[in-house]
Design an enzyme around this catalytic site. Structure first.
Site, PDB file in Angstrom:
ATOM      1  CG  HIS A   1      -3.140  -5.294   2.832  1.00 57.04           C
ATOM      2  ND1 HIS A   1      -2.394  -4.512   2.106  1.00 57.04           N
ATOM      3  CD2 HIS A   1      -2.995  -6.567   2.553  1.00 57.04           C
ATOM      4  CE1 HIS A   1      -1.866  -4.941   1.203  1.00 57.04           C
ATOM      5  NE2 HIS A   1      -2.027  -6.356   1.367  1.00 57.04           N
TER       6      HIS A   1
ATOM      7  CG  ASP B   1      -1.882  -1.190   1.248  1.00 59.02           C
ATOM      8  OD1 ASP B   1      -2.228  -1.747   0.283  1.00 59.02           O
ATOM      9  OD2 ASP B   1      -2.046  -1.760   2.231  1.00 59.02           O
TER      10      ASP B   1
END
Length: 335
Positions: free
Chosen positions: A181, A152
Site C-alpha cells: 500500500h 488502491d
C-alpha cells in the site's frame, strides 16, 4: 448483526469522516470513538444522526482506550499524522508506529477476538507492528488482521474508467490491485481488468504510476492542507462494511473478492500465492473471500503479463524492507 463495534478514530482526518460514514451503517449498534483530543465532541455531533448505533467518544484519561475497545467486534485504526508535501509514507513511520503499537497493546488486553482493520500509514509496516504485538501477547489470529488497501482498488477503478473514456461508469470497472500500500509496492493487474480494456504501453505506464502515487496527487492539490483523507475514509468504510456483512453471514463472492494486506498464513491459499511470488514475503495484499471469522479463503493472483511480473518483483523487494521495519520496531519496544 454485530452487537458491538469499537472504532479507534481520530477527531481529525480521516477519522472524522470515517466515523460519519460508519454511523450510517445499519450493521453497527455501538460506535465508540477514541482520540487524544476532541473525540467526545465528534461523538456528540454524529450521535444526532438517526441511525441505529449509539455513539460515545473517549479520551486517554480515566481508561478511555479500554472503554472504547472493550466488547468490540471490529476495530478500525486510522490514528496518526497525515502526510504533508514532500513526505513519504516512510517519513511517517516513527510518529505513527508508536501510536499503532500502543493501540495494539490495548487490543490484546481488551478485545483480542475483534477484527482489526489498519489504515494508519505506512500500512506495509504498521500491520506487522500490530501482528507482532498480538503475537507477543499470545492472541494473534491472522484471519482477523487486515491492512486496508481498498483505496488502491477504488483509485484503479476511477483512473482506468477515465482512461477508457467512460469516467461515469467507474463502478463497473474491477481491477485487481495486489502487493502493498505504498508506491512501487502497489501492483495493479491491468491485464485482468473487467470489463476487458486494452491500453498501449504508454497509457499503461501512466495508469500504473497514477494508481501507485495517487496519494501524492492529492497532497499536492491540497497544497499543504492535508492528504487523501476523504477518499481514504470512503475506502475504509467500504472495507469495514464488507467485513461486517461477512461476519453477519453474507460471504464475499469469489467473482468479486475484497483486496486486503494480510499475513499469508491466514489461509491455505496464501501458501500458494507465496510460492508464485518472486521472493519470500510474509504479508501481501491479495484477493480474499471474507466469512464470519474473517479471511475465509485467499484466492490466487491469476495470470500476469511479463510487465506485471516485473512490477511484482519490485514490490516484493520493497515490501520485505517495510515489513522488517515494523517487526524490528516491536522487537526494540518495551511492551
Amino acid at each position: 448483526m454485530t452487537k458491538n463495534h469499537a472504532r479507534i478514530a481520530t477527531a481529525h482526518e480521516p477519522g472524522q469522516p470515517l466515523s460519519l460514514l460508519l454511523k450510517q451503517s445499519t450493521l453497527i449498534t455501538d460506535l465508540a470513538l477514541y482520540d487524544v483530543v476532541n473525540a467526545p465532541g465528534v461523538a456528540a455531533d454524529i450521535s444526532h444522526i438517526n441511525t441505529p448505533s449509539v455513539v460515545n467518544g473517549y479520551l486517554p484519561a480515566d481508561g478511555g482506550l479500554e472503554k472504547a475497545l472493550k466488547g468490540s467486534d471490529i476495530i478500525v485504526i486510522p490514528a496518526g499524522v497525515p502526510r504533508k508535501p514532500g513526505m513519504t509514507r516512510d517519513d511517517l513511520f516513527n510518529i505513527n508506529a508508536s501510536i499503532v503499537r500502543d493501540i495494539a497493546v490495548g487490543i490484546a488486553a481488551h478485545a483480542p477476538k475483534a477484527f482489526v482493520l489498519v489504515i494508519s500509514n505506512p500500512v506495509n509496516s504498521t500491520v506487522p507492528i500490530v501482528a507482532e504485538v498480538l503475537k507477543k501477547k499470545g492472541v494473534f489470529d491472522p484471519k482477523r488482521l487486515f491492512g486496508v488497501t481498498t483505496l488502491d482498488v477504488v483509485r484503479a477503478s476511477t483512473f482506468v474508467s477515465e482512461a477508457a473514456g467512460k469516467p461515469t461508469e467507474s463502478l463497473q470497472y474491477r481491477i485487481p490491485v495486489v502487493g502493498g500500500h505504498s508506491g512501487a509496492t502497489i501492483v495493479p493487474i491491468l491485464s485482468q481488468t473487467q470489463p476487458k480494456s486494452e491500453f498501449d504501453q504508454a497509457t499503461q505506464d501512466k495508469l500504473v504510476n497514477r494508481i501507485q502515487f495517487g496519494g501524492d496527487e492529492v497532497v499536492k492539490a491540497k497544497d499543504g492542507a492535508g492528504s487523501a483523507t476523504l477518499s481514504m475514509a470512503f475506502a475504509g468504510a467500504r472495507f469495514a462494511s464488507a467485513v461486517l456483512e461477512a461476519a453477519a453471514g453474507k460471504t464475499t463472492s469469489s467473482s468479486a473478492p475484497e483486496y486486503t494486506y494480510v499475513h499469508l498464513s491466514a489461509e491455505a491459499g496464501g501458501k500458494d500465492v507465496a510460492s508464485k511470488l518472486p521472493g519470500q514475503v510474509d504479508y501481501f495484499s491479495v484477493p480474499v473471500i471474507l466469512g464470519k471469522d474473517g479471511v475465509e479463503k485467499i484466492l490466487p493472483l491469476g495470470n500476469l503479463s511479463k510487465y506485471e511480473e516485473g512490477l511484482l518483483e519490485t514490490a516484493v523487494k520493497d515490501l520485505n524492507g517495510n515489513i522488517s521495519k515494523g517487526v524490528s520496531f516491536v522487537e526494540s519496544s518495551k511492551l
